[in-house]
Scaffold this motif. Structure first.
Motif, mmCIF file in Angstrom:
data_model
loop_
_atom_site.group_PDB
_atom_site.id
_atom_site.type_symbol
_atom_site.label_atom_id
_atom_site.label_comp_id
_atom_site.label_asym_id
_atom_site.label_seq_id
_atom_site.Cartn_x
_atom_site.Cartn_y
_atom_site.Cartn_z
ATOM 1 N N LEU A 141 0.811 -1.213 0.000
ATOM 2 C CA LEU A 141 0.000 0.000 0.000
ATOM 3 C C LEU A 141 0.843 1.262 0.000
ATOM 4 O O LEU A 141 0.559 2.219 -0.723
ATOM 5 C CB LEU A 141 -0.938 0.013 1.219
ATOM 6 C CG LEU A 141 -2.002 -1.080 1.263
ATOM 7 C CD1 LEU A 141 -2.750 -1.021 2.584
ATOM 8 C CD2 LEU A 141 -2.966 -0.922 0.101
ATOM 9 N N SER A 142 1.873 1.284 0.839
ATOM 10 C CA SER A 142 2.700 2.479 0.984
ATOM 11 C C SER A 142 4.092 2.060 1.428
ATOM 12 O O SER A 142 4.238 1.344 2.412
ATOM 13 C CB SER A 142 2.075 3.444 1.996
ATOM 14 O OG SER A 142 1.661 2.756 3.175
ATOM 15 N N ALA B 225 -1.839 2.601 -2.585
ATOM 16 C CA ALA B 225 -2.566 3.754 -2.055
ATOM 17 C C ALA B 225 -1.864 5.057 -2.397
ATOM 18 O O ALA B 225 -2.514 6.057 -2.733
ATOM 19 C CB ALA B 225 -2.729 3.619 -0.544
ATOM 20 N N ALA C 271 -3.463 4.869 4.336
ATOM 21 C CA ALA C 271 -4.818 4.512 3.943
ATOM 22 C C ALA C 271 -5.532 3.983 5.185
ATOM 23 O O ALA C 271 -4.987 3.145 5.904
ATOM 24 C CB ALA C 271 -4.793 3.436 2.856
ATOM 25 N N TYR D 297 -10.671 -3.168 0.168
ATOM 26 C CA TYR D 297 -9.825 -3.668 1.259
ATOM 27 C C TYR D 297 -10.515 -4.820 1.964
ATOM 28 O O TYR D 297 -11.725 -4.796 2.168
ATOM 29 C CB TYR D 297 -9.567 -2.509 2.225
ATOM 30 C CG TYR D 297 -9.103 -2.884 3.607
ATOM 31 C CD1 TYR D 297 -7.827 -3.384 3.831
ATOM 32 C CD2 TYR D 297 -9.937 -2.694 4.706
ATOM 33 C CE1 TYR D 297 -7.408 -3.702 5.113
ATOM 34 C CE2 TYR D 297 -9.520 -3.003 5.988
ATOM 35 C CZ TYR D 297 -8.253 -3.502 6.185
ATOM 36 O OH TYR D 297 -7.838 -3.808 7.452
ATOM 37 N N ASN E 131 -4.557 -6.627 7.679
ATOM 38 C CA ASN E 131 -4.813 -6.036 6.379
ATOM 39 C C ASN E 131 -4.355 -7.030 5.316
ATOM 40 O O ASN E 131 -3.182 -7.383 5.254
ATOM 41 C CB ASN E 131 -4.018 -4.721 6.310
ATOM 42 C CG ASN E 131 -4.082 -4.040 4.973
ATOM 43 O OD1 ASN E 131 -4.189 -4.672 3.930
ATOM 44 N ND2 ASN E 131 -3.992 -2.727 5.000
ATOM 45 N N TYR F 130 -3.819 -6.869 2.122
ATOM 46 C CA TYR F 130 -2.763 -6.417 1.212
ATOM 47 C C TYR F 130 -1.394 -6.656 1.837
ATOM 48 O O TYR F 130 -0.498 -7.238 1.235
ATOM 49 C CB TYR F 130 -2.903 -4.918 0.921
ATOM 50 C CG TYR F 130 -3.998 -4.546 -0.030
ATOM 51 C CD1 TYR F 130 -3.905 -4.795 -1.395
ATOM 52 C CD2 TYR F 130 -5.134 -3.890 0.436
ATOM 53 C CE1 TYR F 130 -4.909 -4.419 -2.261
ATOM 54 C CE2 TYR F 130 -6.154 -3.508 -0.423
ATOM 55 C CZ TYR F 130 -6.034 -3.769 -1.773
ATOM 56 O OH TYR F 130 -7.031 -3.401 -2.630
#
Length: 235
Positions: A37-38, A50, A89, A109, A178, A180
């Motif tokens: 995501l980041s 994200a 996010a 998500y 999460n 992801y």
């Protein structure tokens, strides 16, 4: 000649009275290291699913921004204390709603349960809530959700890799994570044959803008950002 001078003076007064247009201050955003995501690349450049969506939307709006990578609780604290303008996010929570407003979704998500394949417990069974020792990473909505729903929250480490290590060593029976981040870690660590997962909840993730920031920007900012997101989400 006096007539020409009058026109020059009038022009000068109009220029002085005209509103000055200054470049917009960069929007100060905060996130945390949570691939895919980041994250930051080897050259220091921010990237991730994200990050790409946020970058795309703000470029469409022609708004500069800065991005600060900090621990997740710190990202939220910075917005609460006006040191950042937004964090992502994130999923919605009543606590976050007190000081910030969530944007339209950045990406879909899934919040999933992760267990050892050898563990016979099932998150859908009544005894799971009573018996299972659960972990979720500190500062996440999952941490709060587990507490609010009466689960045995045994540990709140600082990141998803620590969650998996606790699960591997049987210090906890299950972790809530999460999908992801945890699925990417499972693949990187080669744990596919050891672990299984079950869907807990499907939720959108957005960007929380601080209410103080939105008050300064005016009522048009958030609708404009949400509109810019429409063509920036992954297909």
């Amino acid at each position: 000649m006096p007539h020409a001078l009058t026109h020059k003076l009038l022009l000068a007064s109009l220029l002085l009275a005209a509103p000055r247009v200054f470049p917009a201050e960069p929007i100060r955003l905060a996130t945390h290291l949570q691939p895919p995501l980041s994250f930051t690349r080897d050259n220091g450049q921010a990237d991730g699913l994200a990050v790409q969506v946020v970058d795309c939307a703000l470029k469409k709006m022609q708004r500069p921004y800065t991005l600060d990578f900090v621990p997740w609780p710190r990202a939220q604290w910075q917005v609460q204390h006006l040191q950042s303008d937004g964090f992502f996010a994130a999923t919605q929570s009543e606590e976050r709603d007190r000081y910030a407003t969530l944007s339209a979704p950045l990406i879909p998500y899934e919040r999933r349960w992760y267990l050892l394949k050898a563990n016979p417990l099932s998150p859908s069974s009544p005894e799971f809530k009573r018996q299972a020792r659960i972990a979720a990473f500190s500062g996440s909505n999952m941490d709060i959700w587990l507490r609010d729903h009466g689960y045995r929250l045994s540990a709140t480490p600082g990141n998803s890799e620590q969650l998996l290590r606790m699960l591997q060593s049987r210090r906890v029976d299950a972790v809530l994570g999460n999908s992801y981040a945890v699925d990417a870690l499972i693949a990187r660590l080669g744990l596919q044959t050891e672990l299984r997962s079950e869907l807990a909840e499907a939720l959108p993730m957005g960007l929380y803008f601080g209410k103080s920031f939105l008050a300064r920007e005016g009522p048009q900012f958030l609708p404009q950002f949400n509109n810019a997101l429409q063509n920036c989400r992954p297909k």
